[in-house]
Write a protein that holds these residues in place. Structure first.
Motif, PDB file in Angstrom:
ATOM      1  N   ASP B  63       0.820  -1.215   0.000  1.00 50.80           N
ATOM      2  CA  ASP B  63       0.000   0.000   0.000  1.00 50.80           C
ATOM      3  C   ASP B  63       0.856   1.269   0.000  1.00 50.80           C
ATOM      4  O   ASP B  63       0.331   2.372  -0.037  1.00 50.80           O
ATOM      5  CB  ASP B  63      -0.912  -0.028   1.243  1.00 50.80           C
ATOM      6  N   SER B 303       1.844  -8.650  10.417  1.00 46.62           N
ATOM      7  CA  SER B 303       0.571  -8.264   9.797  1.00 46.62           C
ATOM      8  C   SER B 303      -0.124  -9.556   9.351  1.00 46.62           C
ATOM      9  O   SER B 303       0.529 -10.567   9.112  1.00 46.62           O
ATOM     10  CB  SER B 303       0.827  -7.317   8.617  1.00 46.62           C
TER      11      SER B 303
ATOM     12  N   ASN C 361      -9.374  -7.836   6.515  1.00 46.40           N
ATOM     13  CA  ASN C 361      -8.443  -6.780   6.128  1.00 46.40           C
ATOM     14  C   ASN C 361      -8.165  -6.936   4.629  1.00 46.40           C
ATOM     15  O   ASN C 361      -7.691  -7.982   4.190  1.00 46.40           O
ATOM     16  CB  ASN C 361      -7.165  -6.947   6.962  1.00 46.40           C
ATOM     17  N   ASN C 363      -6.072  -5.286   2.925  1.00 46.03           N
ATOM     18  CA  ASN C 363      -4.668  -4.961   2.649  1.00 46.03           C
ATOM     19  C   ASN C 363      -3.803  -5.682   3.706  1.00 46.03           C
ATOM     20  O   ASN C 363      -3.171  -5.061   4.544  1.00 46.03           O
ATOM     21  CB  ASN C 363      -4.483  -3.442   2.759  1.00 46.03           C
ATOM     22  N   PRO C 364      -3.853  -7.031   3.695  1.00 48.81           N
ATOM     23  CA  PRO C 364      -3.293  -7.764   4.838  1.00 48.81           C
ATOM     24  C   PRO C 364      -1.774  -7.870   4.845  1.00 48.81           C
ATOM     25  O   PRO C 364      -1.203  -8.255   5.862  1.00 48.81           O
ATOM     26  CB  PRO C 364      -3.919  -9.156   4.684  1.00 48.81           C
ATOM     27  N   CYS C 366       1.467  -6.331   5.384  1.00 49.67           N
ATOM     28  CA  CYS C 366       1.959  -5.122   6.063  1.00 49.67           C
ATOM     29  C   CYS C 366       0.769  -4.196   6.365  1.00 49.67           C
ATOM     30  O   CYS C 366      -0.350  -4.444   5.922  1.00 49.67           O
ATOM     31  CB  CYS C 366       3.002  -4.366   5.238  1.00 49.67           C
ATOM     32  N   GLU C 367       1.058  -3.169   7.142  1.00 52.34           N
ATOM     33  CA  GLU C 367       0.014  -2.193   7.437  1.00 52.34           C
ATOM     34  C   GLU C 367      -0.282  -1.349   6.207  1.00 52.34           C
ATOM     35  O   GLU C 367       0.626  -1.062   5.434  1.00 52.34           O
ATOM     36  CB  GLU C 367       0.492  -1.247   8.547  1.00 52.34           C
ATOM     37  N   PRO C 368      -1.537  -0.953   6.032  1.00 52.10           N
ATOM     38  CA  PRO C 368      -1.786   0.049   4.995  1.00 52.10           C
ATOM     39  C   PRO C 368      -1.256   1.406   5.474  1.00 52.10           C
ATOM     40  O   PRO C 368      -1.021   1.606   6.666  1.00 52.10           O
ATOM     41  CB  PRO C 368      -3.302   0.062   4.884  1.00 52.10           C
ATOM     42  N   LEU C 390      -4.548   3.174  17.794  1.00 51.57           N
ATOM     43  CA  LEU C 390      -4.381   1.807  18.278  1.00 51.57           C
ATOM     44  C   LEU C 390      -5.577   0.950  17.873  1.00 51.57           C
ATOM     45  O   LEU C 390      -5.419  -0.210  17.485  1.00 51.57           O
ATOM     46  CB  LEU C 390      -4.259   1.806  19.798  1.00 51.57           C
ATOM     47  N   LEU C 393      -5.204  -0.007  14.306  1.00 54.06           N
ATOM     48  CA  LEU C 393      -4.147  -1.007  14.119  1.00 54.06           C
ATOM     49  C   LEU C 393      -4.597  -2.387  14.604  1.00 54.06           C
ATOM     50  O   LEU C 393      -4.319  -3.405  13.971  1.00 54.06           O
ATOM     51  CB  LEU C 393      -2.877  -0.560  14.849  1.00 54.06           C
ATOM     52  N   TRP C 394      -5.306  -2.412  15.729  1.00 54.13           N
ATOM     53  CA  TRP C 394      -5.791  -3.700  16.232  1.00 54.13           C
ATOM     54  C   TRP C 394      -6.794  -4.323  15.272  1.00 54.13           C
ATOM     55  O   TRP C 394      -6.740  -5.534  14.996  1.00 54.13           O
ATOM     56  CB  TRP C 394      -6.436  -3.525  17.617  1.00 54.13           C
ATOM     57  N   LEU C 396      -7.112  -3.823  12.067  1.00 56.51           N
ATOM     58  CA  LEU C 396      -6.418  -4.270  10.863  1.00 56.51           C
ATOM     59  C   LEU C 396      -5.630  -5.549  11.134  1.00 56.51           C
ATOM     60  O   LEU C 396      -5.641  -6.496  10.343  1.00 56.51           O
ATOM     61  CB  LEU C 396      -5.460  -3.185  10.369  1.00 56.51           C
ATOM     62  N   ASN C 397      -4.933  -5.573  12.253  1.00 50.80           N
ATOM     63  CA  ASN C 397      -4.048  -6.708  12.524  1.00 50.80           C
ATOM     64  C   ASN C 397      -4.817  -8.000  12.740  1.00 50.80           C
ATOM     65  O   ASN C 397      -4.371  -9.089  12.354  1.00 50.80           O
ATOM     66  CB  ASN C 397      -3.173  -6.413  13.744  1.00 50.80           C
ATOM     67  N   GLN C 398      -5.979  -7.906  13.374  1.00 49.52           N
ATOM     68  CA  GLN C 398      -6.696  -9.131  13.740  1.00 49.52           C
ATOM     69  C   GLN C 398      -7.742  -9.549  12.713  1.00 49.52           C
ATOM     70  O   GLN C 398      -8.247 -10.664  12.782  1.00 49.52           O
ATOM     71  CB  GLN C 398      -7.366  -8.929  15.111  1.00 49.52           C
ATOM     72  N   SER C 399      -8.064  -8.651  11.779  1.00 46.93           N
ATOM     73  CA  SER C 399      -9.162  -8.963  10.866  1.00 46.93           C
ATOM     74  C   SER C 399      -8.718  -9.883   9.734  1.00 46.93           C
ATOM     75  O   SER C 399      -8.530  -9.463   8.598  1.00 46.93           O
ATOM     76  CB  SER C 399      -9.799  -7.670  10.340  1.00 46.93           C
ATOM     77  N   ASP C 400      -8.559 -11.144  10.095  1.00 48.98           N
ATOM     78  CA  ASP C 400      -8.221 -12.168   9.110  1.00 48.98           C
ATOM     79  C   ASP C 400      -9.420 -13.085   8.880  1.00 48.98           C
ATOM     80  O   ASP C 400      -9.269 -14.186   8.360  1.00 48.98           O
ATOM     81  CB  ASP C 400      -7.005 -12.954   9.575  1.00 48.98           C
ATOM     82  N   LEU C 431     -10.516  -0.284   3.330  1.00 46.82           N
ATOM     83  CA  LEU C 431      -9.443  -1.129   3.856  1.00 46.82           C
ATOM     84  C   LEU C 431      -9.964  -2.388   4.533  1.00 46.82           C
ATOM     85  O   LEU C 431      -9.183  -3.278   4.879  1.00 46.82           O
ATOM     86  CB  LEU C 431      -8.600  -0.320   4.859  1.00 46.82           C
TER      87      LEU C 431
END
Lengths: 439, 439, 439
Positions: B63, B303, C361, C363-364, C366-368, C390, C393-394, C396-400, C431
């Protein structure tokens, strides 16, 4: 089946009976082989139908070999004036257990290489063994040791270490099922009382008691020498071992310390949970120890090739009481009331094993109407909780076929017996059905 | 394989070596791109075979986009009398990192919009950046800030922000397996020492040390700019990333605080358990933090699309020491002895990874007779526990093919090295066999 | 969907509205059947579209039977001088609820067999029932009891216990999904306020509130007599019961004690976790109780044949406040502010149920880059953590796809609403994508 309502053996005389038996066996010089064990097993055989086995020296048992048989008649140290200053007749711990024969005059310097004493407990005689490395030696109090004067000493050990056999005893108390509960104790120590005449007499009384009841499981009692005995038994009974579904090693059960249960290698076996439940609901302090591969014969029963669900029931664990492996572990150190208390807890553990059934609620949609069956108070609105009503409700609520009574006891915090009674009552009223064993 | 018996690098000079290297690199004005990073990597390249990569500005990396390259020569603020009151030459933190060039006369009011200071720490210069939004600014002590008088100021920032590249360094230390352990550190901060020259010099020394050993795993060392660097590396190395089976981000490792390990997103990866074991058995206090998606480059490695088993090893975590991101994070704040202590713990973690094998007990039915192999004391009856005998017994008891040495260490409470030694001894005596990798 | 930003009903007048409604219904003599319940339901029907059901006496409902209908007009005890010393008109608790009719002159001795009082609370009148065993009786203060003099008494209970019906009310507030959240309260107690007019008025206001919103789930409100009411409803609605995915029994919600949530039999149902989250993040003390098969109608909803995810929300649990089931549980014991506080917590629980979505997520790897979307602060290097960053970030990080927002809230320690807002923001920016219900 063992009934909760009539505690069979809790009269105080039981503790005295066990202590008397220990008193009778205390003077015998036992070892892992030899006549001391035979004599001991013959005393037990007068009380229960014990089958005594003899396994010849040299027999291969897994990585081990049954050792030569050791017997001893006499042993002493004489000083230069011919006085017996240490004498096996006074205490059989004076001789290093499994000492080879010797008769020799030696210097003090040479003698000292063969002596053991306890500086921290100068009046106690230690207990030492040398089963697997030929050696000779004496144990004495540290005061005796310190009083030894220079000069020549005569050491005499009139022992034999020869081809013979290893002796152990076995008693099977049959139950409805072929599955077995193992009760094992080591019977190889000379004049030491807590370790382990306490375990021996408790196992004996347990066998006697169970023989008078109708049992669900079969109970196998082993009276064996430590380590090599369990290794030998396992080697000769690999098919029997597969039937063992629960087991206890009994040791050090007569001292004044709190009850201690050391878990099996599995850590969450039924025996582990039953023992923890009993100790938790006892009125006294207790300890639960995680499994470790050090201790008594659970080391062998829980070796990875067997991994049997066998824990160890004790009071103060070995090596945690100063009297351990000294002549201070004697008939005064072990008290009838502590033997009786340990016995009661064993019976309670057995009770759980015998009655830990799983049920199906036959009326699972909403609660059944307990009141119309006389199982519930009649005037509603009272705020007092009735524990046995709670027991009924817990059993009904959890009995979906996946929770045993012990599961329910753990979840509810209610003592097992109350739930077992509640279940019995519900079965009588047609509200509950046992999930049959094997289904 | 790394040996436990000869701790290679624990001499106190190691801490000093690392501190000297940090001292050499401290004055360089680093940023996420530019000549500061290049200079730094070139210093490292003299020590280890570093491969340096240049990734052009504008390259799409997931991104993100590799930013323009930033370089700076000079920067100052002059007051109305022409005196340089803030000068980049004195401290490279004085300039907002990534400031665009400017040369202008402005009022105090206008100037203040571009100044940062720390009222709570009036003698410290803060460190600020503006990588992704074009801006210019100065950082100064709060005392300087408060002494600013009305009037006209000249601001000069002689920087460039142009097409160029992002620079990072990589060093692979090969082992027997293709699977990799990632060691990553950010090398993008200007004159800040704990954050993160401490991580840079520790990673360097670790690479140097591992290069002198035969290794099980391959070790990949990354010296990268924070965030954009790991994003760029992951983008360009998606196949390599699949080989990463353990990893550590190294940051803030030279302060006097206790060691801290922040777990990977997985929470129970081998690296997480190895680090926790090392800290638990160290003689000092420590902290274990659960994963959170905030911090250093573990944010990218963990990630959800990668979810690599990469934790972060620190002393005091970022933002938890007041000197964080100020000029007080300097060469005095970081001490050789703490660098050395952090290094030792990293080596111990690596030791566990290298030696965390799973074994099969070749004599699983009962214990083997350790005594006849000289692995056991000969006089029985002694009550003292021998720790290494316990190690042998634990390894034998648990080695059924489903427990690694680290599993056994966790269960037994015995330090890994003792078990690893015991396992080695048992293998030598033919009592244990390693479960081969891949089986 | 319920919005977090505009707390609809938190104005203090709400507590007063609920208390007024309770005041209106307080004097009615309710029981598990009869006109008291009908009157009560008719009052509720003026506020919400309640459907009122009548189930004839004698109807079989699982193991139970709908009882005869009970109604009462008058009841008193007259002493020998003809003075009414206990009178139903003064307090409807004076009569044993479900008393059969009687008119008789009896001795004090005979009378005492039919009296209940509370020696520990001599000025309070207890509440007693005899639904399932025909009986008659009076409840009185202990002072009244002690002042009874020898002599003849006239007892008059002008009640009827006849074929009739059991009455209950139901209100379905429809949502997008056919799956239902059950809100149940018992409405069978006479002049007792906390137990359970508090639950009745809270359920009513909750229904009113939810009716003004677009909802994800459908909400089924039950106003039923305790035990027999839930058993009857479950018997008649076995298909509806299958749609219940979350539920609360509401009881004792107006006293000054801390909020208490008793978990469902499942123990880890979404409702259990949502309620625990709300209480944990409330600013006040609270209790979480494990499930037990004793209490209110969760006993029936959680019977093993249904095992519905229904917990019980209370303040001080039944039988844990001395006023329980006495005339001291009155309109003063219940306060508007505690009703309002309980209501707010219910709404927060509902908010979680409504918004506990699972996302992917988009854009899994790395972070967007949040900054370029205006979702991130622009000046880096600041050490202050921004909670909503935060949150982003949480999420995004956990939304798999395997973690719901409530999962993330529990793991991160961040309050649900912050994460829900963050998720909304990320969805807006493309995102994040909701995992559609049913996928």
């Amino acid at each position: 089946m063992i009934s909760f309502d009539e505690p069979v053996m809790t009269d105080t005389s039981l503790g005295k009976q066990m202590h008397s038996l220990a008193t009778m066996m205390f003077p015998i010089c036992r070892s892992i082989t030899g006549n001391g064990v035979r004599q001991t097993l013959n005393i037990l055989k007068e009380e229960i139908p014990l089958v005594i086995y003899e396994v010849p020296s040299g027999t291969k048992v897994f990585d081990w070999e049954v050792p030569k048989e050791w017997n001893i008649r006499e042993a002493y140290i004489k000083n230069s004036t011919g006085e017996k200053i240490v004498d096996f007749k006074n205490c059989n711990l004076h001789v290093l257990n499994y000492s080879t024969p010797i008769n020799k005059k030696i210097s003090l310097e040479e003698l000292k290489k063969h002596l053991s004493s306890l500086p921290d407990h100068p009046d106690w005689i230690p207990y030492r063994t040398s089963y697997y490395k030929e050696n000779w030696g004496f144990c004495l109090t540290h005061r005796q040791f310190q009083n030894l004067e220079d000069g020549e000493y005569e050491v005499e050990i009139d022992s034999t270490l020869e081809e013979g056999s290893l002796t152990y005893g076995e008693c099977l108390v049959p139950g409805r099922r072929d599955e077995q509960v193992l009760i094992s104790c080591h019977a190889c120590h000379p004049s030491l009382c807590n370790d382990n005449l306490s375990g021996v007499v408790l196992a004996l009384k347990l066998a006697q008691t169970l023989r008078t009841h109708t049992l669900e499981y079969s109970y196998r009692f082993l009276f064996i020498p430590g380590a090599i005995g369990s290794i030998t038994w396992l080697n000769r009974n690999q098919d029997q071992a597969k039937k063992i579904v629960n087991g206890l090693v009994l040791a050090c059960l007569g001292d004044s310390g709190k009850s201690t249960y050391k878990k099996s290698r599995r850590g969450n076996a039924e025996i582990d949970r039953a023992a923890e439940h009993v100790l938790k609901h006892s009125k006294s302090e207790y300890d639960i120890l995680e499994f470790s591969p050090y201790g008594y014969d659970e080391r062998q029963f829980c070796s990875p090739g067997f991994n049997l669900p066998v824990g160890c029931f004790m009071r103060t664990p070995f090596a945690k009481f100063p009297e351990y492996h000294t002549d201070a572990d004697n008939l005064n150190f072990v008290r009838p009331e502590f033997l009786a208390d340990s016995f009661d807890k064993c019976i309670e553990i057995v009770n759980i094993l015998e009655n830990n059934k799983t049920y199906i609620n036959l009326n699972p949609m909403c609660e059944p109407q307990l009141g119309k069956r006389g199982l519930y108070r009649n005037i509603g609105g009272d705020s007092a909780e009735n524990v046995s009503e709670l027991g009924l409700l817990w059993v009904l609520n959890q009995s979906d076929g996946s929770h045993s009574l012990l599961d329910i006891a753990e979840k509810s915090g209610i003592v097992f017996q109350v739930l077992s009674k509640a279940a019995g009552s519900l079965v009588e009223h047609g509200l509950l059905k046992e999930v049959e064993y094997g289904q």
